[in-house]
Design a protein around this motif. Structure first.
Motif, PDB file in Angstrom:
ATOM      1  N   VAL A   8       0.870  -1.325   0.084  1.00  0.00           N
ATOM      2  CA  VAL A   8      -0.021  -0.106   0.064  1.00  0.00           C
ATOM      3  C   VAL A   8       0.962   1.318   0.224  1.00  0.00           C
ATOM      4  O   VAL A   8       1.919   1.066   0.542  1.00  0.00           O
ATOM      5  CB  VAL A   8      -0.922   0.045   1.235  1.00  0.00           C
ATOM      6  N   VAL A   9       0.480   2.316  -0.624  1.00  0.00           N
ATOM      7  CA  VAL A   9       0.970   3.663  -0.401  1.00  0.00           C
ATOM      8  C   VAL A   9       0.702   4.147   0.966  1.00  0.00           C
ATOM      9  O   VAL A   9      -0.629   4.403   1.139  1.00  0.00           O
ATOM     10  CB  VAL A   9       0.521   4.618  -1.647  1.00  0.00           C
ATOM     11  N   ASP A  10       1.670   4.421   1.760  1.00  0.00           N
ATOM     12  CA  ASP A  10       1.214   4.763   3.105  1.00  0.00           C
ATOM     13  C   ASP A  10       1.837   6.071   3.696  1.00  0.00           C
ATOM     14  O   ASP A  10       1.481   6.676   4.626  1.00  0.00           O
ATOM     15  CB  ASP A  10       1.761   3.883   4.124  1.00  0.00           C
ATOM     16  N   THR A  51       2.623   7.034 -15.952  1.00  0.00           N
ATOM     17  CA  THR A  51       2.139   5.512 -16.394  1.00  0.00           C
ATOM     18  C   THR A  51       2.868   4.599 -15.224  1.00  0.00           C
ATOM     19  O   THR A  51       3.963   4.807 -14.714  1.00  0.00           O
ATOM     20  CB  THR A  51       2.907   5.230 -17.505  1.00  0.00           C
ATOM     21  N   GLY A  52       1.823   3.826 -14.705  1.00  0.00           N
ATOM     22  CA  GLY A  52       2.287   2.729 -13.595  1.00  0.00           C
ATOM     23  C   GLY A  52       2.336   3.215 -12.288  1.00  0.00           C
ATOM     24  O   GLY A  52       2.724   2.358 -11.569  1.00  0.00           O
ATOM     25  N   VAL A  53       1.918   4.559 -12.082  1.00  0.00           N
ATOM     26  CA  VAL A  53       2.040   4.980 -10.693  1.00  0.00           C
ATOM     27  C   VAL A  53       0.622   4.925 -10.185  1.00  0.00           C
ATOM     28  O   VAL A  53      -0.499   4.834 -10.740  1.00  0.00           O
ATOM     29  CB  VAL A  53       2.318   6.681 -10.814  1.00  0.00           C
ATOM     30  N   PRO A  54       0.642   4.487  -8.793  1.00  0.00           N
ATOM     31  CA  PRO A  54      -0.753   4.215  -7.987  1.00  0.00           C
ATOM     32  C   PRO A  54      -1.774   5.170  -8.282  1.00  0.00           C
ATOM     33  O   PRO A  54      -1.289   6.664  -8.347  1.00  0.00           O
ATOM     34  CB  PRO A  54      -0.349   3.958  -6.589  1.00  0.00           C
ATOM     35  N   ALA A  55      -3.038   4.997  -8.347  1.00  0.00           N
ATOM     36  CA  ALA A  55      -4.047   6.229  -8.676  1.00  0.00           C
ATOM     37  C   ALA A  55      -4.008   7.247  -7.705  1.00  0.00           C
ATOM     38  O   ALA A  55      -4.207   8.313  -7.993  1.00  0.00           O
ATOM     39  CB  ALA A  55      -5.392   5.507  -8.794  1.00  0.00           C
ATOM     40  N   ASN A  62      -2.073  15.403 -10.121  1.00  0.00           N
ATOM     41  CA  ASN A  62      -3.007  16.076 -10.834  1.00  0.00           C
ATOM     42  C   ASN A  62      -3.162  17.314 -10.054  1.00  0.00           C
ATOM     43  O   ASN A  62      -3.590  18.348 -10.619  1.00  0.00           O
ATOM     44  CB  ASN A  62      -4.073  15.311 -11.372  1.00  0.00           C
ATOM     45  N   THR A  63      -3.348  17.297  -8.681  1.00  0.00           N
ATOM     46  CA  THR A  63      -3.570  18.710  -7.774  1.00  0.00           C
ATOM     47  C   THR A  63      -2.642  19.726  -7.916  1.00  0.00           C
ATOM     48  O   THR A  63      -2.699  20.676  -8.057  1.00  0.00           O
ATOM     49  CB  THR A  63      -4.426  18.064  -6.450  1.00  0.00           C
ATOM     50  N   ALA A  64      -1.455  18.836  -7.652  1.00  0.00           N
ATOM     51  CA  ALA A  64      -0.269  19.839  -7.288  1.00  0.00           C
ATOM     52  C   ALA A  64       0.399  20.454  -8.356  1.00  0.00           C
ATOM     53  O   ALA A  64       1.058  21.497  -8.383  1.00  0.00           O
ATOM     54  CB  ALA A  64       0.689  18.947  -6.290  1.00  0.00           C
ATOM     55  N   TRP A  65       0.270  19.819  -9.402  1.00  0.00           N
ATOM     56  CA  TRP A  65       1.077  20.045 -10.804  1.00  0.00           C
ATOM     57  C   TRP A  65       0.470  20.927 -11.670  1.00  0.00           C
ATOM     58  O   TRP A  65      -0.221  20.547 -12.600  1.00  0.00           O
ATOM     59  CB  TRP A  65       1.653  18.842 -11.454  1.00  0.00           C
ATOM     60  N   THR A  66      -0.074  22.137 -11.030  1.00  0.00           N
ATOM     61  CA  THR A  66      -0.557  23.114 -11.851  1.00  0.00           C
ATOM     62  C   THR A  66       0.254  23.329 -13.069  1.00  0.00           C
ATOM     63  O   THR A  66       1.512  23.270 -13.007  1.00  0.00           O
ATOM     64  CB  THR A  66      -0.988  24.352 -11.268  1.00  0.00           C
TER      65      THR A  66
END
Length: 83
Positions: A8-10, A51-55, A62-66
């Motif tokens: 899991v991504v923790d 690509t391949g990065v957890p959702a 997508n939120t941080a990279w304006t």
């Protein structure tokens, strides 16, 4: 006796310049009791291919990279390359 392994991504961190740091925890469980846990860390720079990065990490990116954050990061990298 049932052994299971899960990853899991923790942890997800966004740095000042927009770099995303995230940690995967791999857990070995026996009948609901954790026997071991190991970590693997990853980093993503603004505008990097996801690509391949957890959702859940992609959602943070997508939120941080304006457009402004990506442009500022690329400008700083270009300036470092010249120096």
């Amino acid at each position: 006796m049932s052994l299971t392994k899960s990853t899991v991504v923790d942890q997800i961190t966004v740095t000042e310049n927009g770099v995303i740091l995230y940690r995967n925890a791999t857990r070995i469980m026996e009948d609901g009791v954790q026997l071991s846990q190991t970590y693997h860390r990853n980093s993503l720079t603004p505008g990097q291919d996801l690509t391949g990065v957890p959702a859940n990490v992609v959602a943070h990116c997508n939120t941080a990279w304006t457009a402004e954050v990506v442009a500022a990061y690329e400008a700083a990298e270009a300036e470092r390359a010249i120096a």
